[in-house]
Scaffold this motif. Structure first.
Motif, PDB file in Angstrom:
ATOM      1  N   LEU A 114       0.821  -1.213   0.000  1.00 25.43           N
ATOM      2  CA  LEU A 114       0.000   0.000   0.000  1.00 25.43           C
ATOM      3  C   LEU A 114       0.855   1.263   0.000  1.00 25.43           C
ATOM      4  O   LEU A 114       0.415   2.301  -0.507  1.00 25.43           O
ATOM      5  CB  LEU A 114      -0.939  -0.015   1.205  1.00 25.43           C
ATOM      6  N   THR A 115       2.051   1.203   0.546  1.00 22.99           N
ATOM      7  CA  THR A 115       2.941   2.366   0.489  1.00 22.99           C
ATOM      8  C   THR A 115       3.304   2.681  -0.957  1.00 22.99           C
ATOM      9  O   THR A 115       3.373   3.849  -1.352  1.00 22.99           O
ATOM     10  CB  THR A 115       4.203   2.118   1.331  1.00 22.99           C
ATOM     11  N   PHE A 116       3.498   1.651  -1.770  1.00 24.21           N
ATOM     12  CA  PHE A 116       3.759   1.882  -3.196  1.00 24.21           C
ATOM     13  C   PHE A 116       2.501   2.356  -3.921  1.00 24.21           C
ATOM     14  O   PHE A 116       2.587   3.171  -4.836  1.00 24.21           O
ATOM     15  CB  PHE A 116       4.303   0.612  -3.852  1.00 24.21           C
ATOM     16  N   ARG A 117       1.348   1.862  -3.529  1.00 26.56           N
ATOM     17  CA  ARG A 117       0.113   2.236  -4.226  1.00 26.56           C
ATOM     18  C   ARG A 117      -0.380   3.627  -3.826  1.00 26.56           C
ATOM     19  O   ARG A 117      -0.921   4.361  -4.655  1.00 26.56           O
ATOM     20  CB  ARG A 117      -0.983   1.205  -3.944  1.00 26.56           C
ATOM     21  N   LEU A 118      -0.204   4.015  -2.570  1.00 31.12           N
ATOM     22  CA  LEU A 118      -0.871   5.209  -2.050  1.00 31.12           C
ATOM     23  C   LEU A 118       0.073   6.314  -1.584  1.00 31.12           C
ATOM     24  O   LEU A 118      -0.356   7.456  -1.459  1.00 31.12           O
ATOM     25  CB  LEU A 118      -1.781   4.818  -0.871  1.00 31.12           C
ATOM     26  N   ASN A 119       1.341   5.995  -1.314  1.00 34.13           N
ATOM     27  CA  ASN A 119       2.240   6.975  -0.709  1.00 34.13           C
ATOM     28  C   ASN A 119       3.420   7.362  -1.593  1.00 34.13           C
ATOM     29  O   ASN A 119       4.453   7.822  -1.094  1.00 34.13           O
ATOM     30  CB  ASN A 119       2.757   6.461   0.640  1.00 34.13           C
ATOM     31  N   ASN A 120       3.288   7.151  -2.889  1.00 35.58           N
ATOM     32  CA  ASN A 120       4.307   7.610  -3.847  1.00 35.58           C
ATOM     33  C   ASN A 120       5.693   7.045  -3.584  1.00 35.58           C
ATOM     34  O   ASN A 120       6.705   7.706  -3.819  1.00 35.58           O
ATOM     35  CB  ASN A 120       4.377   9.148  -3.869  1.00 35.58           C
ATOM     36  N   GLN A 121       5.742   5.815  -3.092  1.00 32.47           N
ATOM     37  CA  GLN A 121       7.031   5.125  -3.021  1.00 32.47           C
ATOM     38  C   GLN A 121       7.285   4.466  -4.370  1.00 32.47           C
ATOM     39  O   GLN A 121       6.369   3.932  -4.989  1.00 32.47           O
ATOM     40  CB  GLN A 121       7.033   4.091  -1.896  1.00 32.47           C
ATOM     41  N   VAL A 122       8.533   4.494  -4.822  1.00 26.88           N
ATOM     42  CA  VAL A 122       8.883   4.046  -6.165  1.00 26.88           C
ATOM     43  C   VAL A 122      10.188   3.259  -6.104  1.00 26.88           C
ATOM     44  O   VAL A 122      10.742   3.024  -5.036  1.00 26.88           O
ATOM     45  CB  VAL A 122       9.035   5.254  -7.122  1.00 26.88           C
ATOM     46  N   VAL A 123      10.681   2.881  -7.266  1.00 30.98           N
ATOM     47  CA  VAL A 123      12.008   2.277  -7.404  1.00 30.98           C
ATOM     48  C   VAL A 123      12.814   3.129  -8.366  1.00 30.98           C
ATOM     49  O   VAL A 123      12.327   3.514  -9.439  1.00 30.98           O
ATOM     50  CB  VAL A 123      11.913   0.822  -7.920  1.00 30.98           C
ATOM     51  N   PHE A 124      14.045   3.436  -7.969  1.00 32.80           N
ATOM     52  CA  PHE A 124      14.973   4.168  -8.830  1.00 32.80           C
ATOM     53  C   PHE A 124      16.020   3.209  -9.377  1.00 32.80           C
ATOM     54  O   PHE A 124      16.504   2.328  -8.650  1.00 32.80           O
ATOM     55  CB  PHE A 124      15.714   5.271  -8.058  1.00 32.80           C
ATOM     56  N   GLN A 125      16.369   3.396 -10.636  1.00 32.09           N
ATOM     57  CA  GLN A 125      17.543   2.742 -11.205  1.00 32.09           C
ATOM     58  C   GLN A 125      18.493   3.826 -11.707  1.00 32.09           C
ATOM     59  O   GLN A 125      18.149   4.586 -12.615  1.00 32.09           O
ATOM     60  CB  GLN A 125      17.175   1.791 -12.341  1.00 32.09           C
ATOM     61  N   PHE A 126      19.668   3.890 -11.084  1.00 30.83           N
ATOM     62  CA  PHE A 126      20.688   4.865 -11.473  1.00 30.83           C
ATOM     63  C   PHE A 126      21.785   4.143 -12.252  1.00 30.83           C
ATOM     64  O   PHE A 126      22.385   3.187 -11.748  1.00 30.83           O
ATOM     65  CB  PHE A 126      21.313   5.526 -10.237  1.00 30.83           C
TER      66      PHE A 126
END
Length: 410
Positions: free
Chosen positions: A369-381
């Motif tokens: 739910l943190t990914f769905r509702l709280n704008n948590q994402v995955v970064f690839q640098f």
């Protein structure tokens, strides 16, 4: 006093949907307008819960659910947390909780202080659990990081394979290249790069459980001459590598150590080398980790804002050649893990106990739910010391996979 304080907090927070709360004295109070149709009922069985929820909602709700002192009608944990997150995101904290949130912010650097000894203990807390537990909800390759759902109907196994292929494409690996895998897990990424791309792989982990299994897998696959996994801290690695990959490990580094991390990448990477850092992050500004997650799941962990990671990169001789943001891929990954975990809950219960099952369920649901509702994402640098080490366009990432494999074989 604390019942009144909790009543004020919930009145402030809950505007959408409806939360019905039965207090320890047996009185039930409703919160929210009912708009949106979502309704959840919880019961507080412990008279200390009102105070603890006011002081630290994340910790108190998580512990209450784990211990059975906070129960939800129909055990609808997903509904409860989605209703809570939606309202908290919309309303923000009331004035009387802001000093407590500020304290969390100032305390975060202490929570994230991870010298080598503490890092080993933090890793053991989570990754040295029974290997059978992870077999019950991960894919067959034990990829314990975000999968890549290039197509929405992919299975978990297909999406994890797509993740590895996408990362390999960004690394532009050729046969014989020396690759360092920082935080190698159970070895799936390193074994793939050695088997499918002809790389010479060195993996490092601080988990004794992962280290033993990864080397067993390499031996069983006949790849021990091309891939070796070591039980060591990334800061202790010597040598130089053509490629560096790190998937799902940067979350365990901690802000106080970002400079040491990227200084290590800079030191170990060849002058024309390429590094790919894959990490959970936050789409907003810097923040603090949930205290419940810190205590029970990932001690020392923190998901960075992009500004925090990039600022550290800029202080070292590394050029950021590509940044990719995966948004809901991890939410879908966690959904698959949660479904598999629930399907095997009886076997989990035989490994541990009911409290552990509830803790792990809370972790999986809250994370999704943190990914769905709280704008948590995955970064690839994608990083390199040499500006032209990678092609000038991203077309190379989307060529046919079989063509990439033929090129690697040649």
């Amino acid at each position: 006093m604390w019942t009144k304080a909790l009543d004020g907090l919930l009145t402030h927070l809950f505007k959408q949907g409806r939360l019905n709360v039965t207090y320890p004295d047996g009185i039930t109070r409703p919160y929210g307008s009912g708009a949106g149709g979502q309704e959840v009922t919880v019961t507080l069985h412990d008279p200390t819960l009102p105070r603890r929820i006011v002081m630290s909602p994340d910790m108190a709700a998580g512990e209450g659910y784990m211990n059975g002192t906070l129960t939800i009608a129909g055990d609808d944990l997903f509904g409860f947390l989605s209703l809570a997150m939606t309202n908290i995101t919309s309303q923000g904290q009331p004035w009387f909780r802001r000093p407590l949130e500020a304290l969390r912010w100032f305390k975060r650097r202490l929570d994230q202080f991870n010298p080598a000894g503490r890092s080993r203990a933090n890793v053991a807390h989570h990754y040295d659990l029974s290997g059978e537990l992870y077999d019950l909800f991960l894919d067959a390759d034990r990829q314990y990081s975000c999968a890549y759902f290039a197509h929405p109907d992919m299975t978990l196994e297909e999406a994890q394979a797509a993740k590895k292929a996408h990362i390999a494409a960004k690394l532009l690996i050729e046969p014989g290249m020396r690759v360092l895998d920082i935080g190698c897990g159970w070895g799936g990424m390193g074994l793939t790069l050695a088997r499918d791309f002809g790389a010479q792989v060195t993996g490092v982990t601080l988990s004794k459980e992962q280290h033993g299994i990864a080397n067993q897998r390499a031996e069983k696959a006949g790849l021990s001459d091309r891939v070796r996994f070591h039980l060591t801290d990334y800061r202790e690695v010597k040598g130089q590598f053509d490629r560096i990959v790190s998937v799902g490990m940067f979350e365990h580094v901690g802000v106080p150590h970002y400079d040491a991390y990227f200084a290590t990448v800079e030191r170990l990477l060849a002058s024309d080398g390429i590094a790919l850092i894959h990490t959970i992050g936050r789409a907003g500004p810097p923040g603090a980790t949930s205290p419940w997650i810190t205590k029970y799941i990932f001690p020392g962990g923190y998901c960075p804002a992009m500004s925090e990671a990039v600022a550290a990169v800029e202080r070292h001789n590394l050029v950021t050649t590509d940044v990719e943001v995966w948004r809901l891929h991890y939410a879908e990954t966690l959904r698959h893990w949660r479904d598999r975990f629930e399907a095997n809950i009886d076997r989990v219960r035989t490994l541990y106990d009911e409290r552990f099952c509830r803790m792990w369920r809370y972790y999986l649901v809250a994370s999704e739910l943190t990914f769905r509702l709280n704008n948590q994402v995955v970064f690839q640098f994608q990083l390199t010391p040499k500006q032209d080490a990678v092609p000038l366009t991203r077309d190379y990432l989307y060529c046919d996979k079989s063509a990439r494999l033929r090129h690697a074989a040649e």
